[in-house]
Design an enzyme around this catalytic site. Structure first.
Site, PDB file in Angstrom:
ATOM      1  N   ARG A  69       0.624  -1.131  -7.267  1.00  8.89           N
ATOM      2  CA  ARG A  69      -0.630  -0.696  -6.639  1.00  8.89           C
ATOM      3  C   ARG A  69      -1.719  -1.763  -6.716  1.00  8.89           C
ATOM      4  O   ARG A  69      -1.587  -2.778  -7.369  1.00  8.89           O
ATOM      5  CB  ARG A  69      -1.128   0.615  -7.230  1.00  8.89           C
ATOM      6  CG  ARG A  69      -0.205   1.808  -7.020  1.00  8.89           C
ATOM      7  CD  ARG A  69      -0.856   3.108  -7.465  1.00  8.89           C
ATOM      8  NE  ARG A  69       0.045   4.236  -7.260  1.00  8.89           N
ATOM      9  CZ  ARG A  69      -0.235   5.483  -7.571  1.00  8.89           C
ATOM     10  NH1 ARG A  69      -1.419   5.774  -8.097  1.00  8.89           N
ATOM     11  NH2 ARG A  69       0.632   6.448  -7.356  1.00  8.89           N
ATOM     12  N   ASN A  88       6.116  -2.092  -6.827  1.00  5.95           N
ATOM     13  CA  ASN A  88       6.077  -0.661  -6.546  1.00  5.95           C
ATOM     14  C   ASN A  88       4.775  -0.325  -5.828  1.00  5.95           C
ATOM     15  O   ASN A  88       3.694  -0.682  -6.295  1.00  5.95           O
ATOM     16  CB  ASN A  88       6.156   0.135  -7.858  1.00  5.95           C
ATOM     17  CG  ASN A  88       6.031   1.631  -7.617  1.00  5.95           C
ATOM     18  OD1 ASN A  88       6.943   2.254  -7.071  1.00  5.95           O
ATOM     19  ND2 ASN A  88       4.912   2.226  -8.022  1.00  5.95           N
ATOM     20  N   GLU A  89       4.913   0.324  -4.682  1.00  2.00           N
ATOM     21  CA  GLU A  89       3.739   0.792  -3.932  1.00  2.00           C
ATOM     22  C   GLU A  89       2.752  -0.348  -3.671  1.00  2.00           C
ATOM     23  O   GLU A  89       1.539  -0.200  -3.858  1.00  2.00           O
ATOM     24  CB  GLU A  89       3.076   1.966  -4.665  1.00  2.00           C
ATOM     25  CG  GLU A  89       3.999   3.164  -4.775  1.00  2.00           C
ATOM     26  CD  GLU A  89       3.423   4.330  -5.571  1.00  2.00           C
ATOM     27  OE1 GLU A  89       2.289   4.212  -6.070  1.00  2.00           O
ATOM     28  OE2 GLU A  89       4.115   5.355  -5.700  1.00  2.00           O
ATOM     29  N   ASN A  90       3.287  -1.472  -3.228  1.00  2.00           N
ATOM     30  CA  ASN A  90       2.433  -2.625  -2.963  1.00  2.00           C
ATOM     31  C   ASN A  90       1.672  -2.517  -1.648  1.00  2.00           C
ATOM     32  O   ASN A  90       0.935  -3.430  -1.274  1.00  2.00           O
ATOM     33  CB  ASN A  90       3.266  -3.906  -3.003  1.00  2.00           C
ATOM     34  CG  ASN A  90       4.006  -4.057  -4.320  1.00  2.00           C
ATOM     35  OD1 ASN A  90       5.228  -3.996  -4.349  1.00  2.00           O
ATOM     36  ND2 ASN A  90       3.275  -4.197  -5.411  1.00  2.00           N
TER      37      ASN A  90
END
Length: 821
Positions: A388, A424-426
């Site tokens: 994130r 993750n969730e970039n």
């Protein structure tokens, strides 16, 4: 007794494999700690037998591993501490090797760390999840020459460590992440004595063809050779799983720069590492130089895996459905500072549930965990904490590459690892003013290239960044059917659509939250509000309990009953998806998070199949019924003491079992035999409709597979009286043993009828000399918690004194209960 013996054996195996040097000692005891910053290093210096006269009396005793967010991470009344914390101890340090090196080996400390010998800074490190070492040799030698060494410190060496988990946008992971960025020396710290010539890292690479006919091993090493020694003798043995030596070599080496090739050999038909039989070979290395010998043992495994393009996953030439879950390094009462015993318990529980795959989210984890995955036969996706927030600058990007390098080099030898996770969730912005997809793609390509350069034998993967899906080897989109979007019955179609978009597809993260001990007679009610055919991905704001479109995460009851149906549906569908590589349920265990203060247990992500203290939820047994072979049977509702409905209404009793058939008995009467059929939803056909009247029900199941019979029993009350809104709380003690009393609050309406759907938030307090057992992040050890079916419990240590417990809720009168000593 047998269970304790197995755990002891596992402990010995992990400890044996972990030995990296000739002399190593865990530094667990005799520490002091302060949870704040100091004015300077001098404030932390502690002579033996007396304190600094200028020192404030705020130091407290501590043992390692230690996390300074052990309690405040789930304290409902504060935001968890992010700042500096200091540790100090005085050590006997005497390296037995002439001209040897003395190291402090950190298995992980968060998030920025500085190391001092007395007042001399000797090392610092950024990154809360790397292993790293501080060479304290020269600083120790210098301090021993000081008169303070013998006078004030009585022959001991002061070691002082500062950890800092302050918010820093130019550091991974982002504080926007759905987990706490913990602080402290929360993994083991070791004092290591090395001889003059030692090994820093061993790269033992085992390969085998898909048929298992031909194996190859190469052994490389990176040396620590500060004194520039010119020659050494190296002995290497390869020992097979039965203890037989299958290869020996003895050679002199004169080059110690870079990663030196020490040995290479071929093996015909090596014994394979697999999920069912995780056989490992040992590489034993002896390095002798200048009369000193360094020893190390590494374990390796021969296995061949492939994510088939547009197809399933294979291991050793056979299709394997990856049946996975996730792990955060987090536990009740200790946060990230889990002991080895806790880790063993957790991984054995996963194996008991039937797990054969785990994604370590969202950062590299303890070598102990990977050793356990190796020995238990659990395949691994391990990733760096680019999670994130977007993409930072040069410092931020350098840290990501450094952590990726550290993760791969430190965990290179583990046969369980098949995927290096790059992020993750970039696609989730927030930390930086700029959100540039092309720059993120460029950085992702750099990470992907670096991973393949460091280790060409494993796949790369990311989760939820669609504009980067083409970069990595394996891609996992966001699919939360029945939770953040859509209905769980859409799961297969949505997954197939995502599979068709990907070269190699793997679905990690699915499931939803359940408040342990909350159950429902009509768990799927919320689905009537949900739009279908609009996808099942997680989007901005979906985690919020307010606003936006209808979704189960906001509008559902958060009951274990709903989650049972969602999980049951997913598992039965996965059995009929031949193209599926596998999935990983998010997560195995509830964990703390700073972004969910209004959850039923505040600051806890409650999607686990076990609570934060290892207490199993009902869903644990649903996974068992699909994923395990050992005969089992579980009646749904062990934590559901009272059911409700009209007089004579038929209620469904569900049994989750992997047996062929099961017979249900209610109050001694048989309700017939049922055959198991995995596609007969719910409960694979093992469900019965039982007419119920007000009263007590003894329910038993007898399940059979072949000649083996297993049983399960529960007792439930049935309430037929209807209730209105809660009008009062009633507090009573329900048990007391070994100085711990447990109290229960119940919500009743104006007619004294128990409100079985009451979900009010209640708050417990205590006056007296006892102590509430709270801030554990569980449904039974939280001072603020939502009721589950009109009740909630909490315990207290009485300390053999009189105590008064209170419970309050908005709009209701506070209730008090005196616990006599």
């Amino acid at each position: 007794m047998l269970k304790k013996l197995k755990i002891a054996v596992l402990l010995l195996l992990v400890a044996f494999q972990y030995v990296q040097a000739q002399k190593s000692k865990r530094l667990n005891a005799d520490w002091e700690f302060v949870k704040q910053d100091l004015g300077g290093i001098w404030e932390a210096v502690r002579p033996v037998g007396k304190g600094n006269p200028e020192e404030l009396p705020f130091w407290q005793k501590a043992s390692l591993p230690h996390c300074f967010n052990a309690v405040d991470a789930v304290d409902p009344d504060v935001h968890y501490y992010q700042g500096a914390g200091w540790y100090r101890t005085n050590l006997d340090i005497e390296n037995p090797y002439a001209n040897g090196r003395t190291l402090l080996h950190f298995e992980g400390a968060g998030q920025k760390t500085q190391v001092y010998i007395h007042t001399t800074k000797v090392a610092e490190h950024v990154g809360g999840y790397d292993e790293w070492t501080a060479d304290i040799t020269d600083a120790v030698a210098a301090f021993k020459k000081s008169p303070l060494f013998k006078t004030q410190f009585k022959g001991k060496v002061p070691v002082i460590i500062r950890c800092d988990n302050s918010r820093d946008l130019e550091m991974m992971p982002s504080s926007l992440s759905d987990f706490n960025v913990y602080g402290g020396i929360y993994r083991y710290l070791n004092l290591v004595y090395n001889p003059q010539l030692a090994i820093d890292k061993v790269f033992a690479h085992a390969t085998v063809d898909a048929k298992g006919a031909q194996g190859n091993v190469t052994v490389k090493a990176r040396f620590l050779n500060q004194d520039g020694l010119k020659d050494a003798n190296v002995k290497i043995s390869l020992v097979d799983p039965s203890g037989k030596i299958v290869f020996n070599t003895n050679k002199n080496i004169t080059s110690f720069s870079g990663d030196e090739l020490l040995a290479e050999t071929n093996l015909k038909s090596p014994k394979l590492w697999s999920i069912e039989t995780p056989q490992q070979y040992e590489v034993k290395i002896s390095v002798t130089a200048n009369g000193q010998t360094y020893l190390t043992t590494q374990k390796i495994g021969f296995r061949h895996f492939e994510f088939v393009k547009k197809g399933p996953f294979t291991l050793n030439g056979k299709r394997v459905l990856l049946r996975g879950t996730h792990r955060h390094e987090d536990h009740a009462g200790v946060a990230a500072a889990m002991t080895e015993e806790m880790m063993i318990t957790e991984m054995k529980m996963m194996k008991e549930m039937g797990v054969n795959f785990i994604r370590l989210g969202h950062y590299q984890q303890s070598r102990i965990i990977l050793d356990l995955c190796d020995s238990l036969g659990i395949l691994v996706w391990e990733e760096i904490p680019w999670c994130r927030g977007g993409l930072g600058g040069a410092v931020y990007q350098a840290q990501g590459k450094r952590m990726l390098t550290n993760m791969i080099e430190q965990h290179y030898n583990h046969p369980s690892i098949i995927i290096w996770g790059l992020g993750n969730e970039n696609d989730w912005p927030g930390d930086f003013s700029e959100f540039d997809k092309e720059k993120i793609r460029t950085y992702m390509k750099e990470l992907n290239d670096l991973s393949h350069k460091l280790d060409a034998s494993r796949s790369t993967a990311i989760r939820r960044c669609d504009f980067c899906r083409d970069i990595v080897d394996v891609y996992s989109p966001s699919i939360w059917a029945g939770w953040y979007r859509g209905n769980y019955t859409e799961y297969k179609d949505v997954s197939k659509g995502e599979f068709d978009k990907s070269e190699r597809f793997l679905h990690v993260e699915w499931g939803g939250d359940s408040h342990a001990r909350r159950h429902s007679e009509n768990p799927d009610n919320a689905l009537a509000k949900i739009k279908v055919g609009v996808g099942a991905d997680e989007r901005a704001g979906d985690a919020s309990l307010y606003g936006g479109g209808a979704r189960v995460s906001k509008d559902g009851d958060w009951s274990e009953s709903y989650m049972a149906n969602l999980i049951d549906w997913h598992l039965k569908e996965q059995e009929t998806m031949p193209w599926l590589t596998g999935t990983a349920y998010w997560p195995f265990k509830d964990f703390s998070t700073p972004i969910r203060p209004e959850n039923p247990v505040p600051y806890v992500n409650q999607k686990g199949v076990v609570e934060r203290d290892f207490t199993k939820k009902e869903s644990f047994y649903i996974f068992q019924s699909y994923w395990t072979d050992k005969p089992m049977a579980h009646i749904y509702g062990h934590s559901w003491p009272v059911r409700w409905g009209a007089e004579g209404e038929e209620k469904m009793v569900k049994v989750y079992s992997n047996c062929d058939e099961a017979e249900l008995f209610v109050n001694g009467k048989s309700f017939g035999m049922k055959k198991r059929n995995s596609q007969d939803f719910p409960a694979a056909g093992l469900r019965w409709l039982v007419p119920m009247q007000k009263g007590t029900y003894e329910i038993k199941v007898v399940a059979k597979i072949g000649k083996v019979t297993v049983t399960d029993e529960i007792t439930q009350e049935y309430q037929s009286e209807k209730w209105g809104k809660p009008a009062k709380l009633v507090l009573q003690k329900i048990s007391e043993a070994d100085g711990v009393a447990t109290v229960e609050v119940k919500a009743y309406d104006a007619n004294n009828v128990l409100c079985l759907d009451a979900a009010n938030e209640v708050k417990f307090n205590l006056i007296g000399d006892g102590e509430l057992i709270k801030n554990q992040g569980t449904s039974t050890a939280a001072s603020k918690v939502q009721l589950y079916n009109g009740r909630a419990v909490i315990s207290l240590k009485t300390n053999s004194q009189k105590n008064v417990v209170s419970v309050s809720a908005n709009g209701l009168s506070t209730e008090f209960l005196t616990i006599e000593k």
